[in-house]
Scaffold this active site. Structure first.
Site, PDB file in Angstrom:
ATOM      1  N   CYS A   1     -16.419  -7.311  -6.650  1.00  0.00           N
ATOM      2  CA  CYS A   1     -16.983  -6.153  -7.764  1.00  0.00           C
ATOM      3  C   CYS A   1     -16.778  -5.405  -8.326  1.00  0.00           C
ATOM      4  O   CYS A   1     -15.840  -4.105  -8.015  1.00  0.00           O
ATOM      5  CB  CYS A   1     -19.106  -5.687  -7.551  1.00  0.00           C
ATOM      6  SG  CYS A   1     -19.930  -4.825  -8.139  1.00  0.00           S
TER       7      CYS A   1
ATOM      8  N   CYS B   1     -18.855  -1.737 -10.137  1.00  0.00           N
ATOM      9  CA  CYS B   1     -19.134  -1.479  -8.999  1.00  0.00           C
ATOM     10  C   CYS B   1     -19.046  -1.808  -7.126  1.00  0.00           C
ATOM     11  O   CYS B   1     -17.573  -1.744  -6.541  1.00  0.00           O
ATOM     12  CB  CYS B   1     -20.585  -1.118  -8.955  1.00  0.00           C
ATOM     13  SG  CYS B   1     -21.891  -2.530  -9.620  1.00  0.00           S
ATOM     14  N   SER B   2     -20.113  -1.923  -6.138  1.00  0.00           N
ATOM     15  CA  SER B   2     -19.549  -2.891  -5.466  1.00  0.00           C
ATOM     16  C   SER B   2     -20.690  -4.385  -4.869  1.00  0.00           C
ATOM     17  O   SER B   2     -21.794  -4.154  -3.748  1.00  0.00           O
ATOM     18  CB  SER B   2     -20.162  -1.910  -4.241  1.00  0.00           C
ATOM     19  OG  SER B   2     -18.994  -0.757  -4.521  1.00  0.00           O
ATOM     20  N   CYS B   3     -21.249  -5.124  -6.221  1.00  0.00           N
ATOM     21  CA  CYS B   3     -22.182  -5.490  -5.728  1.00  0.00           C
ATOM     22  C   CYS B   3     -21.944  -6.666  -4.938  1.00  0.00           C
ATOM     23  O   CYS B   3     -20.817  -7.296  -4.707  1.00  0.00           O
ATOM     24  CB  CYS B   3     -23.082  -6.171  -7.127  1.00  0.00           C
ATOM     25  SG  CYS B   3     -22.767  -5.921  -7.962  1.00  0.00           S
TER      26      CYS B   3
END
Lengths: 225, 109, 104
Positions: free
Chosen positions: A124, A127-129
Protein backbone atom coordinates in the site's frame (compact mmCIF):
# COMPACT_ATOMS: atom_id res chain seq x y z
CA UNK A 1 -23.89 5.65 25.59
CA UNK A 2 -21.63 5.30 28.60
CA UNK A 3 -22.95 1.92 29.59
CA UNK A 4 -21.62 -1.22 28.09
CA UNK A 5 -23.86 -2.62 25.44
CA UNK A 6 -21.92 -5.75 24.75
CA UNK A 7 -24.49 -7.71 26.72
CA UNK A 8 -21.83 -9.76 28.48
CA UNK A 9 -22.61 -10.03 32.15
CA UNK A 10 -19.00 -10.09 33.24
CA UNK A 11 -18.59 -6.58 31.92
CA UNK A 12 -21.01 -5.12 34.34
CA UNK A 13 -18.55 -4.30 37.08
CA UNK A 14 -17.69 -1.44 34.85
CA UNK A 15 -15.28 1.46 34.80
CA UNK A 16 -17.85 3.54 32.99
CA UNK A 17 -18.54 6.22 35.54
CA UNK A 18 -16.58 9.43 35.37
CA UNK A 19 -13.29 9.87 37.19
CA UNK A 20 -12.71 6.18 37.52
CA UNK A 21 -9.66 5.37 35.56
CA UNK A 22 -7.88 3.57 38.27
CA UNK A 23 -6.15 1.64 39.30
CA UNK A 24 -3.92 2.37 36.38
CA UNK A 25 -3.04 -0.78 34.63
CA UNK A 26 0.73 -0.80 34.72
CA UNK A 27 2.35 -0.62 31.32
CA UNK A 28 5.03 -3.17 30.75
CA UNK A 29 7.29 -0.23 30.31
CA UNK A 30 7.00 3.21 31.81
CA UNK A 31 6.08 5.84 29.24
CA UNK A 32 9.06 7.90 28.17
CA UNK A 33 8.23 9.29 24.75
CA UNK A 34 5.97 12.28 24.14
CA UNK A 35 3.49 10.17 22.24
CA UNK A 36 3.23 7.63 25.02
CA UNK A 37 2.19 10.35 27.46
CA UNK A 38 -0.27 11.63 24.88
CA UNK A 39 -1.80 8.18 24.51
CA UNK A 40 -2.42 8.05 28.25
CA UNK A 41 -3.84 11.57 28.34
CA UNK A 42 -6.28 10.99 25.49
CA UNK A 43 -7.39 7.64 26.83
CA UNK A 44 -8.05 9.07 30.29
CA UNK A 45 -10.00 12.00 28.89
CA UNK A 46 -12.13 9.74 26.71
CA UNK A 47 -12.87 7.51 29.68
CA UNK A 48 -13.67 10.46 31.95
CA UNK A 49 -16.10 11.84 29.38
CA UNK A 50 -17.81 8.50 28.98
CA UNK A 51 -16.89 8.22 25.31
CA UNK A 52 -15.20 4.89 25.94
CA UNK A 53 -14.64 2.64 28.91
CA UNK A 54 -11.37 1.10 29.98
CA UNK A 55 -13.07 -2.26 29.55
CA UNK A 56 -13.91 -1.48 25.94
CA UNK A 57 -10.28 -0.70 25.20
CA UNK A 58 -9.15 -3.92 26.84
CA UNK A 59 -11.79 -5.96 25.03
CA UNK A 60 -10.84 -4.43 21.71
CA UNK A 61 -7.18 -5.24 22.29
CA UNK A 62 -8.13 -8.80 23.17
CA UNK A 63 -10.31 -9.09 20.10
CA UNK A 64 -7.44 -7.96 17.87
CA UNK A 65 -4.91 -10.17 19.62
CA UNK A 66 -7.02 -13.02 18.25
CA UNK A 67 -6.47 -11.94 14.66
CA UNK A 68 -3.31 -13.68 13.57
CA UNK A 69 -1.72 -14.96 10.35
CA UNK A 70 -2.71 -18.50 11.36
CA UNK A 71 -6.28 -17.55 10.47
CA UNK A 72 -5.23 -16.78 6.92
CA UNK A 73 -3.15 -19.96 6.82
CA UNK A 74 -6.26 -21.96 7.61
CA UNK A 75 -8.08 -20.31 4.72
CA UNK A 76 -5.21 -21.03 2.35
CA UNK A 77 -4.86 -24.66 3.42
CA UNK A 78 -8.59 -25.18 2.96
CA UNK A 79 -8.36 -23.70 -0.54
CA UNK A 80 -5.48 -26.04 -1.39
CA UNK A 81 -7.53 -29.05 -0.35
CA UNK A 82 -11.00 -28.12 -1.51
CA UNK A 83 -11.30 -26.88 -5.11
CA UNK A 84 -14.92 -25.82 -4.61
CA UNK A 85 -13.94 -23.71 -1.60
CA UNK A 86 -11.06 -22.19 -3.55
CA UNK A 87 -13.44 -21.20 -6.30
CA UNK A 88 -15.75 -19.52 -3.80
CA UNK A 89 -12.76 -17.85 -2.13
CA UNK A 90 -11.50 -16.33 -5.35
CA UNK A 91 -15.03 -15.23 -6.29
CA UNK A 92 -15.97 -13.64 -2.96
CA UNK A 93 -13.37 -13.54 -0.21
CA UNK A 94 -15.64 -12.09 2.47
CA UNK A 95 -18.25 -14.81 2.06
CA UNK A 96 -15.77 -17.65 1.80
CA UNK A 97 -13.78 -16.76 4.94
CA UNK A 98 -17.08 -16.46 6.81
CA UNK A 99 -17.55 -20.18 6.15
CA UNK A 100 -14.52 -20.71 8.40
CA UNK A 101 -15.86 -18.31 11.01
CA UNK A 102 -13.83 -15.23 10.06
CA UNK A 103 -15.54 -11.88 9.70
CA UNK A 104 -14.23 -9.32 7.27
CA UNK A 105 -16.56 -6.34 7.62
CA UNK A 106 -16.76 -3.10 5.66
CA UNK A 107 -14.16 -3.75 3.01
CA UNK A 108 -13.92 -6.11 0.07
CA UNK A 109 -11.58 -9.04 0.66
CA UNK A 110 -10.01 -10.00 -2.63
CA UNK A 111 -7.98 -13.20 -2.76
CA UNK A 112 -5.53 -13.42 -5.61
CA UNK A 113 -3.92 -16.62 -6.64
CA UNK A 114 -0.24 -17.10 -7.32
CA UNK A 115 0.42 -19.48 -10.18
CA UNK A 116 3.41 -20.79 -12.11
CA UNK A 117 3.00 -17.75 -14.38
CA UNK A 118 2.04 -14.88 -12.06
CA UNK A 119 3.42 -14.03 -8.62
CA UNK A 120 1.45 -11.34 -6.78
CA UNK A 121 2.90 -9.18 -4.03
CA UNK A 122 0.84 -6.71 -2.01
CA UNK A 123 1.78 -3.19 -0.97
CA UNK A 124 0.00 0.00 0.00
CA UNK A 125 2.01 2.96 -1.24
CA UNK A 126 -0.37 5.61 0.14
CA UNK A 127 -0.74 4.32 3.69
CA UNK A 128 -0.65 0.76 5.02
CA UNK A 129 -3.80 -1.03 3.90
CA UNK A 130 -3.61 -4.68 4.89
CA UNK A 131 -6.14 -7.49 5.42
CA UNK A 132 -6.01 -6.77 9.16
CA UNK A 133 -9.42 -8.20 9.95
CA UNK A 134 -8.09 -11.60 8.96
CA UNK A 135 -4.30 -11.51 9.56
CA UNK A 136 -4.10 -9.00 12.40
CA UNK A 137 -1.79 -6.00 12.53
CA UNK A 138 0.70 -5.73 9.67
CA UNK A 139 4.41 -6.22 10.24
CA UNK A 140 6.42 -3.08 10.82
CA UNK A 141 8.27 -3.41 7.52
CA UNK A 142 4.98 -3.41 5.60
CA UNK A 143 4.34 0.09 6.96
CA UNK A 144 7.87 1.36 6.32
CA UNK A 145 8.84 4.03 3.83
CA UNK A 146 11.30 1.57 2.27
CA UNK A 147 8.74 -1.11 1.49
CA UNK A 148 6.01 1.31 0.45
CA UNK A 149 8.30 3.31 -1.84
CA UNK A 150 10.35 0.62 -3.48
CA UNK A 151 8.02 -2.30 -4.10
CA UNK A 152 6.19 -0.72 -7.04
CA UNK A 153 9.42 0.26 -8.76
CA UNK A 154 11.95 -2.38 -7.88
CA UNK A 155 9.86 -5.42 -7.02
CA UNK A 156 12.59 -7.88 -7.96
CA UNK A 157 15.09 -6.19 -5.66
CA UNK A 158 12.58 -6.09 -2.82
CA UNK A 159 11.67 -9.75 -3.29
CA UNK A 160 15.35 -10.66 -3.27
CA UNK A 161 15.75 -8.90 0.08
CA UNK A 162 13.08 -11.26 1.35
CA UNK A 163 15.01 -14.19 -0.10
CA UNK A 164 12.55 -14.68 -2.93
CA UNK A 165 14.21 -15.00 -6.31
CA UNK A 166 11.83 -15.67 -9.17
CA UNK A 167 12.57 -16.53 -12.78
CA UNK A 168 12.11 -13.76 -15.32
CA UNK A 169 9.53 -15.97 -17.01
CA UNK A 170 7.22 -15.37 -14.05
CA UNK A 171 5.25 -12.13 -14.12
CA UNK A 172 5.68 -10.32 -10.84
CA UNK A 173 2.48 -8.38 -10.30
CA UNK A 174 2.64 -5.74 -7.60
CA UNK A 175 -0.81 -5.04 -6.19
CA UNK A 176 -1.08 -1.54 -4.76
CA UNK A 177 -4.01 -1.42 -2.31
CA UNK A 178 -5.22 2.07 -3.09
CA UNK A 179 -8.94 1.81 -2.33
CA UNK A 180 -11.64 -0.26 -0.66
CA UNK A 181 -10.26 -3.74 -1.37
CA UNK A 182 -7.91 -5.65 0.89
CA UNK A 183 -5.83 -8.30 -0.78
CA UNK A 184 -4.74 -11.70 0.39
CA UNK A 185 -2.35 -13.76 -1.71
CA UNK A 186 -3.19 -17.42 -2.15
CA UNK A 187 0.33 -18.85 -2.41
CA UNK A 188 1.12 -21.90 -4.52
CA UNK A 189 0.87 -25.22 -2.75
CA UNK A 190 4.39 -26.61 -2.30
CA UNK A 191 5.32 -29.75 -4.19
CA UNK A 192 5.72 -32.87 -2.10
CA UNK A 193 2.65 -32.27 0.08
CA UNK A 194 0.29 -34.78 -1.50
CA UNK A 195 -1.94 -36.41 1.05
CA UNK A 196 -1.26 -33.80 3.74
CA UNK A 197 -4.16 -32.72 5.87
CA UNK A 198 -5.34 -29.16 6.42
CA UNK A 199 -3.64 -28.63 9.74
CA UNK A 200 -0.34 -29.89 8.41
CA UNK A 201 -0.54 -27.78 5.26
CA UNK A 202 -1.45 -24.66 7.20
CA UNK A 203 1.92 -24.79 8.97
CA UNK A 204 3.61 -24.08 5.63
CA UNK A 205 1.59 -20.92 5.06
CA UNK A 206 3.50 -17.98 6.47
CA UNK A 207 2.30 -14.42 6.86
CA UNK A 208 4.78 -13.30 4.23
CA UNK A 209 3.53 -15.89 1.75
CA UNK A 210 0.07 -14.33 2.04
CA UNK A 211 1.55 -10.87 1.41
CA UNK A 212 3.55 -12.27 -1.49
CA UNK A 213 7.04 -11.35 -0.31
CA UNK A 214 7.73 -15.06 0.15
CA UNK A 215 6.58 -18.44 -1.09
CA UNK A 216 4.97 -21.02 1.16
CA UNK A 217 7.49 -23.09 3.10
CA UNK A 218 8.87 -26.33 1.72
CA UNK A 219 7.53 -29.64 3.12
CA UNK A 220 10.59 -29.60 5.38
CA UNK A 221 9.39 -26.28 6.78
CA UNK A 222 12.12 -24.24 5.15
CA UNK A 223 11.93 -21.05 3.17
CA UNK A 224 12.02 -21.59 -0.55
CA UNK A 225 13.08 -19.12 -3.16
CA UNK B 1 5.33 15.83 -12.67
CA UNK B 2 2.32 16.25 -10.50
CA UNK B 3 2.46 17.60 -6.99
CA UNK B 4 2.20 14.97 -4.32
CA UNK B 5 1.82 14.60 -0.61
CA UNK B 6 4.44 13.22 1.74
CA UNK B 7 2.46 9.98 2.07
CA UNK B 8 2.32 9.42 -1.68
CA UNK B 9 5.68 7.66 -1.90
CA UNK B 10 5.32 4.94 -4.51
CA UNK B 11 8.49 4.80 -6.61
CA UNK B 12 10.71 6.89 -4.36
CA UNK B 13 14.26 5.76 -3.81
CA UNK B 14 14.82 4.36 -0.33
CA UNK B 15 17.23 2.12 1.52
CA UNK B 16 17.05 -1.55 2.44
CA UNK B 17 13.97 -2.82 4.24
CA UNK B 18 14.39 -3.49 7.95
CA UNK B 19 12.65 -6.83 8.23
CA UNK B 20 12.95 -7.25 11.99
CA UNK B 21 9.76 -8.37 13.65
CA UNK B 22 8.24 -6.02 16.17
CA UNK B 23 5.64 -6.97 18.73
CA UNK B 24 3.31 -3.98 19.15
CA UNK B 25 3.60 -2.50 22.64
CA UNK B 26 0.62 -2.11 24.93
CA UNK B 27 0.53 1.62 24.18
CA UNK B 28 0.48 0.92 20.44
CA UNK B 29 -2.28 -1.63 20.79
CA UNK B 30 -4.27 0.83 22.87
CA UNK B 31 -3.99 3.44 20.15
CA UNK B 32 -5.14 0.87 17.64
CA UNK B 33 -8.05 -0.08 19.89
CA UNK B 34 -9.10 3.53 20.47
CA UNK B 35 -9.08 4.24 16.76
CA UNK B 36 -11.32 1.25 16.15
CA UNK B 37 -13.65 2.32 18.94
CA UNK B 38 -13.99 5.86 17.57
CA UNK B 39 -15.13 4.44 14.25
CA UNK B 40 -17.34 1.62 15.52
CA UNK B 41 -21.12 1.53 15.17
CA UNK B 42 -21.68 2.70 18.71
CA UNK B 43 -19.66 5.91 18.36
CA UNK B 44 -19.22 6.43 14.66
CA UNK B 45 -17.30 9.65 15.21
CA UNK B 46 -15.43 9.57 11.91
CA UNK B 47 -14.33 7.44 9.00
CA UNK B 48 -10.99 5.92 8.01
CA UNK B 49 -10.83 8.45 5.20
CA UNK B 50 -10.81 11.26 7.73
CA UNK B 51 -7.96 9.58 9.59
CA UNK B 52 -5.98 9.40 6.42
CA UNK B 53 -6.66 13.00 5.52
CA UNK B 54 -5.47 14.11 8.95
CA UNK B 55 -2.28 12.07 8.72
CA UNK B 56 -1.55 13.22 5.19
CA UNK B 57 -1.80 16.85 6.21
CA UNK B 58 1.01 16.50 8.74
CA UNK B 59 4.04 18.65 7.97
CA UNK B 60 6.38 16.48 5.88
CA UNK B 61 9.13 16.60 8.51
CA UNK B 62 6.73 15.52 11.24
CA UNK B 63 5.31 12.74 9.09
CA UNK B 64 8.76 11.34 8.39
CA UNK B 65 9.92 11.66 11.98
CA UNK B 66 6.83 10.04 13.46
CA UNK B 67 6.40 6.32 13.93
CA UNK B 68 3.29 4.67 12.58
CA UNK B 69 1.29 4.91 15.78
CA UNK B 70 2.51 8.42 16.47
CA UNK B 71 0.82 9.36 13.22
CA UNK B 72 -2.33 7.63 14.35
CA UNK B 73 -2.19 9.45 17.65
CA UNK B 74 -1.79 12.72 15.80
CA UNK B 75 -4.95 11.85 13.85
CA UNK B 76 -6.79 10.79 16.98
CA UNK B 77 -5.99 14.05 18.73
CA UNK B 78 -6.79 16.18 15.70
CA UNK B 79 -10.09 14.49 14.99
CA UNK B 80 -11.24 14.48 18.61
CA UNK B 81 -10.77 18.25 18.62
CA UNK B 82 -12.25 18.70 15.15
CA UNK B 83 -15.36 16.72 16.11
CA UNK B 84 -15.78 18.66 19.35
CA UNK B 85 -15.21 15.68 21.65
CA UNK B 86 -12.21 17.26 23.36
CA UNK B 87 -10.60 20.69 23.34
CA UNK B 88 -6.92 21.43 22.87
CA UNK B 89 -6.91 23.07 26.30
CA UNK B 90 -8.22 19.92 27.96
CA UNK B 91 -5.66 17.82 26.19
CA UNK B 92 -2.73 20.05 27.12
CA UNK B 93 -3.85 20.20 30.70
CA UNK B 94 -4.25 16.44 30.99
CA UNK B 95 -0.98 15.80 29.23
CA UNK B 96 0.82 17.97 31.78
CA UNK B 97 -0.94 16.15 34.62
CA UNK B 98 0.03 12.74 33.25
CA UNK B 99 3.65 13.80 32.90
CA UNK B 100 3.70 15.21 36.40
CA UNK B 101 2.25 12.02 37.77
CA UNK B 102 4.88 9.84 36.16
CA UNK B 103 7.67 12.26 37.08
CA UNK B 104 6.57 12.09 40.71
CA UNK B 105 6.37 8.31 40.62
CA UNK B 106 9.75 7.88 39.05
CA UNK B 107 12.30 10.45 40.16
CA UNK B 108 15.05 8.77 38.17
CA UNK B 109 14.20 10.71 34.98
CA UNK C 1 -24.56 4.95 -12.18
CA UNK C 2 -23.48 2.32 -14.64
CA UNK C 3 -19.76 1.79 -15.03
CA UNK C 4 -18.17 3.52 -17.96
CA UNK C 5 -15.45 0.93 -18.51
CA UNK C 6 -15.40 -2.80 -18.88
CA UNK C 7 -12.74 -5.42 -18.37
CA UNK C 8 -10.16 -5.24 -21.13
CA UNK C 9 -10.59 -1.52 -21.79
CA UNK C 10 -7.46 0.57 -22.04
CA UNK C 11 -7.63 3.58 -19.78
CA UNK C 12 -5.41 6.51 -18.95
CA UNK C 13 -5.12 7.92 -15.43
CA UNK C 14 -5.83 11.64 -15.30
CA UNK C 15 -2.60 13.55 -14.73
CA UNK C 16 -4.27 16.15 -12.52
CA UNK C 17 -3.02 17.68 -9.33
CA UNK C 18 -5.55 17.39 -6.60
CA UNK C 19 -5.41 19.44 -3.44
CA UNK C 20 -6.45 17.34 -0.51
CA UNK C 21 -7.10 13.70 0.15
CA UNK C 22 -7.35 11.38 -2.84
CA UNK C 23 -6.38 7.80 -3.53
CA UNK C 24 -4.74 8.04 -6.93
CA UNK C 25 -0.99 7.64 -6.46
CA UNK C 26 1.20 10.17 -8.24
CA UNK C 27 3.38 7.54 -9.89
CA UNK C 28 0.41 6.36 -11.96
CA UNK C 29 -0.92 9.75 -13.01
CA UNK C 30 -0.81 10.10 -16.78
CA UNK C 31 -0.04 6.39 -17.20
CA UNK C 32 -1.97 4.01 -19.37
CA UNK C 33 -3.23 0.60 -18.31
CA UNK C 34 -5.92 -2.03 -18.77
CA UNK C 35 -9.01 -2.65 -16.66
CA UNK C 36 -8.63 -6.15 -15.21
CA UNK C 37 -11.33 -6.26 -12.51
CA UNK C 38 -14.39 -4.30 -11.54
CA UNK C 39 -15.11 -3.85 -7.85
CA UNK C 40 -18.58 -2.31 -7.80
CA UNK C 41 -19.13 1.29 -6.68
CA UNK C 42 -18.01 2.99 -3.50
CA UNK C 43 -18.50 6.34 -1.83
CA UNK C 44 -15.89 8.84 -2.97
CA UNK C 45 -13.02 9.09 -0.44
CA UNK C 46 -12.22 12.62 -1.62
CA UNK C 47 -15.48 13.68 0.05
CA UNK C 48 -15.63 11.15 2.86
CA UNK C 49 -12.31 12.48 4.13
CA UNK C 50 -14.01 15.80 4.87
CA UNK C 51 -17.17 14.44 6.46
CA UNK C 52 -19.26 14.70 3.27
CA UNK C 53 -21.45 11.87 1.99
CA UNK C 54 -19.32 10.94 -1.02
CA UNK C 55 -22.28 10.37 -3.30
CA UNK C 56 -22.94 9.37 -5.99
CA UNK C 57 -20.81 6.30 -5.55
CA UNK C 58 -17.90 5.93 -7.92
CA UNK C 59 -17.28 2.71 -9.84
CA UNK C 60 -13.97 1.19 -8.80
CA UNK C 61 -11.63 -0.69 -11.13
CA UNK C 62 -8.44 -2.65 -10.77
CA UNK C 63 -6.19 -1.30 -13.51
CA UNK C 64 -3.04 -3.12 -14.54
CA UNK C 65 0.02 -1.25 -15.80
CA UNK C 66 3.16 -2.63 -17.34
CA UNK C 67 6.14 -1.76 -15.16
CA UNK C 68 7.98 -0.57 -18.20
CA UNK C 69 5.14 1.77 -19.13
CA UNK C 70 5.36 3.34 -15.68
CA UNK C 71 9.12 3.46 -15.12
CA UNK C 72 10.57 3.33 -18.64
CA UNK C 73 13.47 1.12 -17.65
CA UNK C 74 14.27 3.05 -14.50
CA UNK C 75 13.53 0.33 -11.97
CA UNK C 76 14.36 -3.25 -11.00
CA UNK C 77 11.80 -5.45 -12.71
CA UNK C 78 11.59 -8.01 -15.48
CA UNK C 79 10.06 -7.19 -18.81
CA UNK C 80 6.73 -8.87 -18.12
CA UNK C 81 6.25 -7.46 -14.60
CA UNK C 82 3.21 -5.36 -13.85
CA UNK C 83 1.65 -3.23 -11.15
CA UNK C 84 -2.04 -2.85 -10.40
CA UNK C 85 -3.93 -0.18 -8.50
CA UNK C 86 -7.59 0.28 -7.65
CA UNK C 87 -8.81 3.50 -9.16
CA UNK C 88 -12.14 5.31 -9.07
CA UNK C 89 -13.83 6.04 -12.34
CA UNK C 90 -13.53 9.82 -12.23
CA UNK C 91 -9.75 9.43 -12.36
CA UNK C 92 -9.86 7.41 -15.58
CA UNK C 93 -10.26 8.38 -19.19
CA UNK C 94 -10.53 6.19 -22.26
CA UNK C 95 -7.07 5.76 -23.73
CA UNK C 96 -7.93 7.08 -27.19
CA UNK C 97 -5.68 5.26 -29.64
CA UNK C 98 -5.51 1.87 -28.15
CA UNK C 99 -8.95 1.46 -26.68
CA UNK C 100 -10.34 -1.97 -27.36
CA UNK C 101 -13.92 -1.17 -28.09
CA UNK C 102 -15.96 0.22 -25.23
CA UNK C 103 -19.07 1.32 -27.07
CA UNK C 104 -18.60 3.69 -29.96
Amino acid sequence: MTHDDHGDEHHDHDHGHPHDHGPFQPDLKEPSEDWEFLEIALRELLIDKGVITAREVEDKIEEWDGKVPENGAKVVARAWLDPAFKKRLLADGNKAVAELGFEFPGLKLVVIENTSKVHNVIVCTLCSCYPRALLGLPPLWYKSREYRSRTVREPRAVLREFGTDLADSVEVRVVDSTADCRFLVLPRRPDGTDGWNEEHLAKLVTRDSMIGTALALTPQGERSS
Amino acid sequence: MTKRGVHDMGGDAAGPIDRHEHEPSLAERRIDAMMLLMRDQKRHLWLTDENRRTIESMAPGDYEAAGYYERWLHALRGLLVEKGVLTEAEISERLAAVRARYDAAEPTA
Amino acid sequence: MSPRFKIGDRVCVRADDHEGHHRTPAYLKGKSGVVVKKFGAWRNPEELAYGKPGLPKQPLYMVKFEMDGVWAGNGTYAKRDTVTADLYEHWLEPDGDRQTGSGT
